[in-house]
Scaffold this motif. Structure first.
Motif, PDB file in Angstrom:
ATOM      1  N   LEU A  11      35.533  12.154  21.909  1.00 27.01           N
ATOM      2  CA  LEU A  11      36.017  11.919  20.551  1.00 27.01           C
ATOM      3  C   LEU A  11      36.257  13.248  19.842  1.00 27.01           C
ATOM      4  N   ALA A  12      35.299  14.164  19.964  1.00 26.93           N
ATOM      5  CA  ALA A  12      35.447  15.473  19.319  1.00 26.93           C
ATOM      6  C   ALA A  12      36.672  16.213  19.851  1.00 26.93           C
ATOM      7  N   LEU A  13      36.875  16.173  21.167  1.00 30.15           N
ATOM      8  CA  LEU A  13      38.030  16.846  21.754  1.00 30.15           C
ATOM      9  C   LEU A  13      39.333  16.199  21.286  1.00 30.15           C
ATOM     10  N   SER A  14      39.351  14.882  21.247  1.00 32.77           N
ATOM     11  CA  SER A  14      40.538  14.169  20.777  1.00 32.77           C
ATOM     12  C   SER A  14      40.851  14.524  19.325  1.00 32.77           C
ATOM     13  N   LEU A  15      39.819  14.614  18.499  1.00 30.63           N
ATOM     14  CA  LEU A  15      40.024  14.977  17.099  1.00 30.63           C
ATOM     15  C   LEU A  15      40.564  16.399  16.974  1.00 30.63           C
ATOM     16  N   ALA A  16      40.128  17.283  17.877  1.00 30.59           N
ATOM     17  CA  ALA A  16      40.637  18.652  17.855  1.00 30.59           C
ATOM     18  C   ALA A  16      42.131  18.683  18.157  1.00 30.59           C
ATOM     19  N   LEU A  17      42.544  17.848  19.109  1.00 32.35           N
ATOM     20  CA  LEU A  17      43.946  17.846  19.531  1.00 32.35           C
ATOM     21  C   LEU A  17      44.855  17.061  18.591  1.00 32.35           C
ATOM     22  N   THR A  18      44.323  15.986  18.024  1.00 31.00           N
ATOM     23  CA  THR A  18      45.133  15.127  17.155  1.00 31.00           C
ATOM     24  C   THR A  18      44.319  14.795  15.912  1.00 31.00           C
ATOM     25  N   PRO A  19      44.295  15.693  14.930  1.00 33.43           N
ATOM     26  CA  PRO A  19      43.445  15.483  13.764  1.00 33.43           C
ATOM     27  C   PRO A  19      43.930  14.383  12.812  1.00 33.43           C
ATOM     28  N   ASP A  20      45.208  14.044  12.872  1.00 38.50           N
ATOM     29  CA  ASP A  20      45.726  13.015  11.970  1.00 38.50           C
ATOM     30  C   ASP A  20      45.267  11.645  12.433  1.00 38.50           C
ATOM     31  N   GLY A  21      44.670  10.894  11.537  1.00 43.61           N
ATOM     32  CA  GLY A  21      44.201   9.556  11.874  1.00 43.61           C
ATOM     33  C   GLY A  21      43.255   9.044  10.812  1.00 43.61           C
ATOM     34  N   LEU A  22      42.530   8.004  11.131  1.00 42.06           N
ATOM     35  CA  LEU A  22      41.644   7.355  10.170  1.00 42.06           C
ATOM     36  C   LEU A  22      40.267   8.003  10.071  1.00 42.06           C
ATOM     37  N   ILE A  23      39.892   8.798  11.062  1.00 42.07           N
ATOM     38  CA  ILE A  23      38.585   9.468  11.033  1.00 42.07           C
ATOM     39  C   ILE A  23      38.709  10.704  10.146  1.00 42.07           C
ATOM     40  N   PRO A  24      37.892  10.765   9.083  1.00 40.83           N
ATOM     41  CA  PRO A  24      38.038  11.867   8.113  1.00 40.83           C
ATOM     42  C   PRO A  24      37.562  13.199   8.673  1.00 40.83           C
ATOM     43  N   LEU A  25      38.465  14.170   8.711  1.00 43.43           N
ATOM     44  CA  LEU A  25      38.118  15.495   9.215  1.00 43.43           C
ATOM     45  C   LEU A  25      37.952  16.531   8.109  1.00 43.43           C
ATOM     46  N   ASP A  26      38.585  16.305   6.989  1.00 42.07           N
ATOM     47  CA  ASP A  26      38.563  17.312   5.934  1.00 42.07           C
ATOM     48  C   ASP A  26      37.555  17.003   4.840  1.00 42.07           C
ATOM     49  N   ASP A  27      36.786  15.930   4.992  1.00 39.15           N
ATOM     50  CA  ASP A  27      35.800  15.530   3.999  1.00 39.15           C
ATOM     51  C   ASP A  27      34.461  15.314   4.712  1.00 39.15           C
ATOM     52  N   PRO A  28      33.564  16.315   4.653  1.00 38.68           N
ATOM     53  CA  PRO A  28      32.294  16.196   5.376  1.00 38.68           C
ATOM     54  C   PRO A  28      31.483  14.957   4.986  1.00 38.68           C
ATOM     55  N   ALA A  29      31.480  14.588   3.716  1.00 38.73           N
ATOM     56  CA  ALA A  29      30.715  13.407   3.292  1.00 38.73           C
ATOM     57  C   ALA A  29      31.291  12.140   3.931  1.00 38.73           C
ATOM     58  N   ALA A  30      32.606  12.027   3.961  1.00 34.82           N
ATOM     59  CA  ALA A  30      33.244  10.865   4.592  1.00 34.82           C
ATOM     60  C   ALA A  30      33.008  10.883   6.100  1.00 34.82           C
ATOM     61  N   GLY A  31      32.988  12.069   6.696  1.00 39.97           N
ATOM     62  CA  GLY A  31      32.705  12.188   8.119  1.00 39.97           C
ATOM     63  C   GLY A  31      31.288  11.735   8.439  1.00 39.97           C
ATOM     64  N   ARG A  32      30.340  12.098   7.573  1.00 40.66           N
ATOM     65  CA  ARG A  32      28.958  11.657   7.770  1.00 40.66           C
ATOM     66  C   ARG A  32      28.857  10.137   7.630  1.00 40.66           C
ATOM     67  N   ASP A  33      29.561   9.588   6.644  1.00 35.58           N
ATOM     68  CA  ASP A  33      29.552   8.135   6.456  1.00 35.58           C
ATOM     69  C   ASP A  33      30.136   7.435   7.689  1.00 35.58           C
ATOM     70  N   PHE A  34      31.228   7.972   8.223  1.00 35.88           N
ATOM     71  CA  PHE A  34      31.821   7.418   9.445  1.00 35.88           C
ATOM     72  C   PHE A  34      30.797   7.429  10.580  1.00 35.88           C
ATOM     73  N   ALA A  35      30.104   8.549  10.742  1.00 36.68           N
ATOM     74  CA  ALA A  35      29.109   8.667  11.817  1.00 36.68           C
ATOM     75  C   ALA A  35      27.987   7.651  11.634  1.00 36.68           C
ATOM     76  N   ARG A  36      27.536   7.465  10.397  1.00 43.28           N
ATOM     77  CA  ARG A  36      26.470   6.487  10.156  1.00 43.28           C
ATOM     78  C   ARG A  36      26.920   5.076  10.507  1.00 43.28           C
ATOM     79  N   ARG A  37      28.144   4.737  10.135  1.00 41.25           N
ATOM     80  CA  ARG A  37      28.635   3.376  10.350  1.00 41.25           C
ATOM     81  C   ARG A  37      29.082   3.117  11.780  1.00 41.25           C
ATOM     82  N   THR A  38      29.533   4.154  12.482  1.00 42.58           N
ATOM     83  CA  THR A  38      30.160   3.963  13.780  1.00 42.58           C
ATOM     84  C   THR A  38      29.353   4.522  14.946  1.00 42.58           C
TER      85      THR A  38
END
Length: 140
Positions: A102-129
């Protein structure tokens, strides 16, 4: 990006994670640290844009060693969670593989529904998923 750079990122990430004491939150912080480290890597972004013929093979068809670095670190952290006895049985190596990919995929294709530019939203995603992948349920 090569194995040496991947190891350097893991060291930086581990320094951030050591400040977190609660095991589930450590996993959340690992994800947030991976995402912000990858998303904020200007050199990687630039190389993907200017020299894709060099960098893309290293991060796709030749990425096994890089994935192994991330997977090894994540599996070790997941085993620490497993020792806490509050986490049901799960396969640390398999979950680590999924997270590293997942981390590698996000590095290659950052555009998508997983928040990369908002650490708080990224933490929320990690908690939920991601936490449910290791049997940790988060109250909403």
């Amino acid at each position: 990006m090569g194995v040496r750079e991947a190891q350097r990122y893991v060291t930086e990430i581990d320094e951030r994670v050591r400040a977190v004491t609660e095991p589930g939150e450590q996993l959340v912080e690992i994800f947030a640290a991976f995402v912000t480290t990858i998303a904020g890597n200007e050199l990687l972004r630039r190389l993907l844009g200017t020299e894709p013929e060099i960098i893309l093979p290293r991060l796709t068809t030749e990425a096994g060693p890089i994935l192994a670095v991330g997977r090894g670190y994540l599996a070790d952290k997941l085993r620490e969670l497993e020792v806490g006895a509050t986490v049901p049985d799960f396969e640390p190596d398999l979950v680590a593989e999924i997270m590293a990919r997942l981390a590698l995929s996000l590095a290659l294709t950052p555009d998508g529904l997983i928040p990369l530019d908002d650490p708080a939203a990224g933490r929320d995603f990690a908690r939920r998923t991601l936490l449910p992948m290791v049997g940790i349920r988060v109250a909403h």
